[in-house]
Design an enzyme around this catalytic site. Structure first.
Site, PDB file in Angstrom:
ATOM      1  N   GLU A 265      37.909 -43.238-128.787  1.00  0.00           N
ATOM      2  CA  GLU A 265      37.305 -43.450-130.107  1.00  0.00           C
ATOM      3  C   GLU A 265      38.366 -43.715-131.168  1.00  0.00           C
ATOM      4  OE1 GLU A 265      34.173 -43.725-131.160  1.00  0.00           O
ATOM      5  OE2 GLU A 265      33.299 -43.378-129.181  1.00  0.00           O
TER       6      GLU A 265
ATOM      7  N   ASP B   6      32.238 -49.801-138.209  1.00  0.00           N
ATOM      8  CA  ASP B   6      32.636 -50.118-136.839  1.00  0.00           C
ATOM      9  C   ASP B   6      32.388 -51.599-136.558  1.00  0.00           C
ATOM     10  OD1 ASP B   6      29.915 -50.434-136.246  1.00  0.00           O
ATOM     11  OD2 ASP B   6      29.790 -48.640-135.000  1.00  0.00           O
TER      12      ASP B   6
END
Length: 156
Positions: free
Chosen positions: A29, A38
């Site tokens: 991550e 994102d």
């Protein structure tokens, strides 16, 4: 498939899997203490958290958030696939997948269906199907799925 396992047993299985999954997921991550969008435009912070207040977090807050959050992903994975109770590497890999794609998508996945039937190698191979974001293949997801598959195959 529902489970009738005692809560203490589930907690031990989850603890064992999370000892593996937490650093694994953190590495994939990455961590950003400040909120960002994102690759598909979802506001995110720390280690991929999307359902928290979007503000700056300390390193300790990000780590605690990840550890707390992962229990909420491991529990539905184990509930869906109770056979994983004694398969910590497979539970860790499945928790990583669920953290990335969501528990509902995990529950409907080929991965979960194959674990359910005892086809562990086939379940591990099915991780590779989840390498798209926004409808297109993403190299980082392909690499992550290969790593999850390798973890999943460990000890089989």
């Amino acid at each position: 498939m529902a489970t009738n396992l005692p809560k203490k047993s589930i907690s031990a299985a989850i603890a064992a899997a999370l000892a593996i999954a937490t650093p694994f997921i953190a590495g994939w991550e990455g961590k950003r203490n400040d909120p960002y969008r994102d690759i598909v435009g979802v506001m995110t912070v720390c280690y991929g958290e999307t359902k928290v207040e979007m503000r700056r977090y300390s390193d300790a807050e990000c780590t605690a958030m990840l550890e707390d959050s992962l229990v909420g992903y491991a529990e539905p994975v184990l509930k869906r696939n109770p056979r994983l109770e004694y398969h910590r590497n497979q539970l860790a890999a499945a928790t990583s997948l669920a953290y990335n794609i969501g528990p509902a998508n995990y529950a409907r996945s080929t991965v979960a269906r194959r674990f359910d039937t005892g086809n562990y190698v086939g379940a591990c191979d099915a991780f590779l199907m989840w390498n798209k974001a926004g409808g297109r293949e993403v190299r980082g997801l392909t690499n992550r799925r290969k790593a999850e598959r390798a973890l999943c195959l460990t000890g089989l």
